[in-house]
Write an enzyme that holds these catalytic residues in place. Structure first.
Site, PDB file in Angstrom:
ATOM      1  CB  CYS A  64       0.724   5.719  -0.796  1.00 45.61           C
ATOM      2  SG  CYS A  64      -0.727   4.690  -0.486  1.00 45.61           S
ATOM      3  CB  ALA A  95     -11.684  -2.944   4.622  1.00 48.21           C
ATOM      4  CG  HIS A  96      -6.117  -0.576   5.088  1.00 48.90           C
ATOM      5  ND1 HIS A  96      -5.037   0.128   5.550  1.00 48.90           N
ATOM      6  CD2 HIS A  96      -6.321  -0.173   3.816  1.00 48.90           C
ATOM      7  CE1 HIS A  96      -4.589   0.923   4.597  1.00 48.90           C
ATOM      8  NE2 HIS A  96      -5.348   0.761   3.531  1.00 48.90           N
TER       9      HIS A  96
END
Length: 348
Positions: A291, A165-166
């Site tokens: 990440c 979603a983000h």
């Protein structure tokens, strides 16, 4: 942080108003989606509406949408118990589960010989390079592509896909695994049997509601040509940087790329140094995927594409969004060019 300019949409996109509104409304829904009373049914209805929104936006009618805490969890759910190959340009969320042995060419394209045993991203988060997915592919990471380009799970040829979603204006902490109907997975979180028995635990109703609303808005933006304007901004940005630093290498420029992504190498100028200089100047950019951006090392994606250690360590990524303005792009270009002049002066 007033006055700062955000150019790191591939790391995370700002929360869209429609997602915020949907989440605020969901906060007032008391019931647990697993309860059979009226309050529970209301929560269940809200969740299934969001599931339908994601399915419609993703072109996944008839597929199973399994909500997870993130695309990383979705990838773990998809890969567990499977022996999959991939190229070295996969995101770590998939690369941690696959062998990374497939050859990658200088344009970032992965050669696939056995699609049914392969995981292949649709678009790379660092370079924006878009792959051609073979029919019958076991798994595709579509986290970066969904919401930025026309994507439909139904015609992708993939048996499974992971999304988040983000990356498209929804909240952090909610993702999904999309499965061809009837396909089984090795359940990693056991318990109450939620999400069709694939992922137990009370569902994140607020996040799911935001995901659904953001997905619907993202599909509308793609259909309305919003990202074509973003691609024009990216072109203006690259032309401005190139005029100051003609030796700059724009990775994947001759390939099909995400419309918002520019990964560029300025030989000798460390990526982390550029990121810090731009941060101090009021701009948020990245030296790699979010990440791994905290790790000071050369991009393994660029290394896999054949760039040497020095070049791979001198790359940064600028990723734009629908809210990015031409003025913001030009202000960044001016700031970067000024910093580049200082770098060249010191290096002389």
């Amino acid at each position: 942080m007033s006055g700062r300019i955000y150019l790191d949409y591939n790391a995370t996109a700002p929360l869209h108003t429609v997602a915020r509104d949907a989440m605020n409304a969901a906060m007032d829904v008391v019931g647990n989606p697993s309860s059979v009373h009226a309050e529970g049914r209301a929560a269940k209805g809200l969740m299934e509406r969001a599931r339908a929104q994601v399915a419609d936006a993703f072109g996944a009618s008839g597929a199973d949408i399994v909500f997870t805490s993130s695309a990383t969890e979705a990838a773990a759910l998809a890969c567990a118990g499977r022996d999959l190959s991939s190229g070295a340009v996969e995101h770590d969320a998939v690369g941690a589960w696959t062998d990374g042995a497939l050859p990658v060419d200088a344009q970032g394209q992965v050669t696939v010989s056995a699609p049914a045993q392969t995981a292949l991203q649709l678009a790379n988060s660092e370079t924006g390079v878009v792959q051609t997915l073979p029919d019958g592919l076991a798994l595709s990471d579509m986290t970066q592509s969904f919401g930025k380009m026309p994507v439909a799970f139904s015609w992708s040829g993939a048996q499974m896909a992971v999304i988040s979603a983000h990356k498209l204006g929804g909240p952090k902490g909610i993702g999904a695994l999309v499965l061809r109907q009837g396909l089984d997975v090795a359940t990693q979180i056991k318990g109450g049997g939620q999400e069709m028995g694939r992922r137990s635990g009370t569902e994140n109703l607020i996040g799911i509601a935001g995901f659904g609303a953001a997905a619907a808005q993202a599909a509308k933006d793609v259909a309305d040509g919003v990202w074509e304007r973003v691609a024009d901004l990216r072109k203006s940005l690259e032309e401005a940087l190139e005029s100051e630093a003609p030796d700059t290498i724009f990775v994947g420029r001759d390939s099909d790329r995400l419309p918002n992504t520019s990964c560029f190498i300025t030989p000798g100028w460390k990526g982390e140094t550029q990121v810090m200089a731009m941060d101090l100047a009021g701009f948020a950019i990245s030296a790699g995927s979010a990440c791994s951006s905290g790790k000071v090392k050369a991009s393994r994606v660029l290394l896999a594409m054949g760039y040497d250690e020095g070049a791979a360590a001198s790359a940064v990524r600028v990723s734009l969004g629908p809210e990015t303005s031409r003025d913001e792009v030009l202000r960044f270009a001016d700031a970067w060019c000024a910093a580049h002049k200082k770098f060249r002066a010191k290096a002389a």
